[in-house]
Design an enzyme around this catalytic site. Sequence first.
Site, PDB file in Angstrom:
ATOM      1  N   ARG A 215       0.162   5.317  -0.855  1.00  0.00           N
ATOM      2  CA  ARG A 215       0.495   6.005  -2.105  1.00  0.00           C
ATOM      3  C   ARG A 215       0.328   7.509  -1.911  1.00  0.00           C
ATOM      4  O   ARG A 215      -0.447   7.966  -1.064  1.00  0.00           O
ATOM      5  CB  ARG A 215      -0.409   5.534  -3.249  1.00  0.00           C
ATOM      6  CG  ARG A 215      -0.269   4.058  -3.595  1.00  0.00           C
ATOM      7  CD  ARG A 215      -1.217   3.696  -4.740  1.00  0.00           C
ATOM      8  NE  ARG A 215      -1.088   2.307  -5.158  1.00  0.00           N
ATOM      9  CZ  ARG A 215      -1.817   1.311  -4.657  1.00  0.00           C
ATOM     10  NH1 ARG A 215      -2.725   1.564  -3.727  1.00  0.00           N
ATOM     11  NH2 ARG A 215      -1.657   0.073  -5.091  1.00  0.00           N
ATOM     12  N   LYS A 239      -6.666   2.522  -5.434  1.00  0.00           N
ATOM     13  CA  LYS A 239      -6.863   2.425  -6.878  1.00  0.00           C
ATOM     14  C   LYS A 239      -8.227   1.812  -7.164  1.00  0.00           C
ATOM     15  O   LYS A 239      -8.676   0.918  -6.450  1.00  0.00           O
ATOM     16  CB  LYS A 239      -5.769   1.548  -7.509  1.00  0.00           C
ATOM     17  CG  LYS A 239      -4.451   2.263  -7.741  1.00  0.00           C
ATOM     18  CD  LYS A 239      -3.502   1.356  -8.491  1.00  0.00           C
ATOM     19  CE  LYS A 239      -2.221   2.072  -8.872  1.00  0.00           C
ATOM     20  NZ  LYS A 239      -1.301   1.197  -9.630  1.00  0.00           N
ATOM     21  N   HIS A 313       6.985   7.154  -4.145  1.00  0.00           N
ATOM     22  CA  HIS A 313       6.833   5.723  -4.439  1.00  0.00           C
ATOM     23  C   HIS A 313       8.048   4.939  -3.956  1.00  0.00           C
ATOM     24  O   HIS A 313       7.918   3.774  -3.560  1.00  0.00           O
ATOM     25  CB  HIS A 313       6.623   5.505  -5.931  1.00  0.00           C
ATOM     26  CG  HIS A 313       5.908   4.225  -6.234  1.00  0.00           C
ATOM     27  ND1 HIS A 313       4.590   4.006  -5.893  1.00  0.00           N
ATOM     28  CD2 HIS A 313       6.336   3.072  -6.826  1.00  0.00           C
ATOM     29  CE1 HIS A 313       4.227   2.781  -6.276  1.00  0.00           C
ATOM     30  NE2 HIS A 313       5.265   2.199  -6.831  1.00  0.00           N
ATOM     31  N   ARG A 316       7.525   4.241  -0.471  1.00  0.00           N
ATOM     32  CA  ARG A 316       6.593   3.107  -0.368  1.00  0.00           C
ATOM     33  C   ARG A 316       7.357   1.796  -0.512  1.00  0.00           C
ATOM     34  O   ARG A 316       7.126   0.846   0.255  1.00  0.00           O
ATOM     35  CB  ARG A 316       5.532   3.246  -1.459  1.00  0.00           C
ATOM     36  CG  ARG A 316       4.524   2.110  -1.569  1.00  0.00           C
ATOM     37  CD  ARG A 316       3.462   2.515  -2.594  1.00  0.00           C
ATOM     38  NE  ARG A 316       2.702   1.421  -3.134  1.00  0.00           N
ATOM     39  CZ  ARG A 316       1.591   0.927  -2.595  1.00  0.00           C
ATOM     40  NH1 ARG A 316       1.135   1.435  -1.458  1.00  0.00           N
ATOM     41  NH2 ARG A 316       0.926  -0.057  -3.175  1.00  0.00           N
ATOM     42  N   HIS A 339      -2.514  -4.096  -2.822  1.00  0.00           N
ATOM     43  CA  HIS A 339      -2.274  -4.796  -4.082  1.00  0.00           C
ATOM     44  C   HIS A 339      -3.456  -5.711  -4.403  1.00  0.00           C
ATOM     45  O   HIS A 339      -4.119  -6.213  -3.500  1.00  0.00           O
ATOM     46  CB  HIS A 339      -0.999  -5.646  -3.999  1.00  0.00           C
ATOM     47  CG  HIS A 339       0.256  -4.836  -4.009  1.00  0.00           C
ATOM     48  ND1 HIS A 339       1.439  -5.298  -3.465  1.00  0.00           N
ATOM     49  CD2 HIS A 339       0.523  -3.594  -4.486  1.00  0.00           C
ATOM     50  CE1 HIS A 339       2.381  -4.377  -3.612  1.00  0.00           C
ATOM     51  NE2 HIS A 339       1.841  -3.337  -4.231  1.00  0.00           N
ATOM     52  N   TYR A 348       8.724  -7.841  -3.126  1.00  0.00           N
ATOM     53  CA  TYR A 348       9.490  -7.340  -1.992  1.00  0.00           C
ATOM     54  C   TYR A 348      10.236  -8.434  -1.251  1.00  0.00           C
ATOM     55  O   TYR A 348      11.135  -8.146  -0.462  1.00  0.00           O
ATOM     56  CB  TYR A 348       8.569  -6.559  -1.050  1.00  0.00           C
ATOM     57  CG  TYR A 348       7.989  -5.356  -1.751  1.00  0.00           C
ATOM     58  CD1 TYR A 348       8.762  -4.225  -1.984  1.00  0.00           C
ATOM     59  CD2 TYR A 348       6.682  -5.368  -2.231  1.00  0.00           C
ATOM     60  CE1 TYR A 348       8.249  -3.134  -2.666  1.00  0.00           C
ATOM     61  CE2 TYR A 348       6.156  -4.276  -2.907  1.00  0.00           C
ATOM     62  CZ  TYR A 348       6.949  -3.164  -3.127  1.00  0.00           C
ATOM     63  OH  TYR A 348       6.439  -2.100  -3.808  1.00  0.00           O
TER      64      TYR A 348
END
Length: 368
Positions: A215, A239, A313, A316, A339, A348
Site C-alpha cells: 500500500r 493496517k 492502489h 496494487r 488482507h 483477484y
Amino acid sequence: MPAPTQKTILAEQHIERAVQNMPFYVADYIRAKKRSSLSPRTLSGYLWDYKRFFDWLREEGFTEAKTNKDIPYTVLENMRKSDMEYFFERLMEEKIEKQQNVFVKRSSDSTTRFIQSLKSLFNYLTRESEREDGECYFNRNVMAKIQAPKKEESMARRAKRINASMLEAAEMDGFLHFVRNEYVTTLTSRQSAWFKRNRLRDIAILSLFSGSGARVNEVAGLLITDIDFVHADITALRKGNKLDTISITQSALQDIQNYLEVREAVYQPDKKNLFLFLTRHGGTAKPISVESIEKMVNKYTEAYLKGKRLSPHKLRHSFAKRFIDEGGSLVALRDQLGHNSIETSSLYTNLSQEEQRAVLRRMDSSKE
C-alpha cells in the site's frame, strides 16, 4: 520498524485535539481502541463523525447540553431507531462542497462509514465499558438495529470494474520501461533536469509497487533498516498498526539498491533521517508524503497511458492479478497483501478471466 507517515502523524494530532471536546465516555472509547491498535487514521475519521453526530443531537434538541463535551451518555441510551434513521437520512441528503461553488451529495460509502463508526462506539458503551459499579454505561444498543446499505454489486462485477483500470503484466513491464527510458523525451529541459534528479527514487517506488503489492502508506513509511537485502523482504506497518513482512521481487530490490547508491548525494539527509524515500524541500531532506507518491504515480501513468491516470492502489490491483496469473495461491496472496480474510483476496481470482475465456472458446469450437 517503519515510521508513521505524515498522514498518521496528522491523524494523531487531530485525535489529541478532538478528544478534548468530546464527552468522557468517548475519550474512554478512544483510549480503549488505541490499546487494541485501531489505526490513528481510522480513529481520527471516527472523531469527525462523532462531532457531526453530537452537533446534530444539540441542533435537534435531543439534549440541553451547551457543548458536545457535556452530552450525557443517557442521551445515546434513549435514542430511538427512527431517530438514528432520520440522522442518516439527513446525512445522505446533505450537500458537501467538493470545490468552490460545486456541491455534491454525500456518497453511500461515506454514510456507511458513519454507521460503522457509531456502531463501534455503541458496541463499546454497551459491551466493553465499565462504570464504578462494574456494569456497562448502558445496555440498550440502538445501533444494533441499523444496517449499513448493501452494495448492489457482485464480486464478479466489481472485479471487472477494477480490471478496466489496471495494468496487465506486459503493460506493467512496459510502463516501467517507459519511465526508465522514454519518459524523459516528453519533457522540457527544465522538467528533464527535475526528473533526472528524482529518477532513481521514482523508479524504485514504482518498482516496489509492481513487485510487492504494498500500500502507498506502507511504502511512504519505510526506513532503510526495513529492507532485508538477503531475503528480499521489507518490514512494513500494515493496517491496524500491525507489523508485517512483505516479500518483494529481486528486480524491485535492485531498483532500491540503485536508488540507495545516490540517496545521500542527491537529498543530503541528516544522518539520523532513516526514511527510505526522501524529497528535498526548503533546503531540507524530508520523507516523501503519501500525497506526493500519489501525484507521482498519476503523472507517470498519465504520460504512459496517454491521458488515463492510475493510482497506487490500482498498481496494487495489477500486482495481485499478476500474482494469481503466475500461479500464486489465495493464501499466499492474502499474506502478501496483508488482507484479514481470504474472501477479500478471492476478488483477484475474478480478475483472471483467461480460464473462462478459454472454456467459452472451446464451447464455440465444439459447435462447428
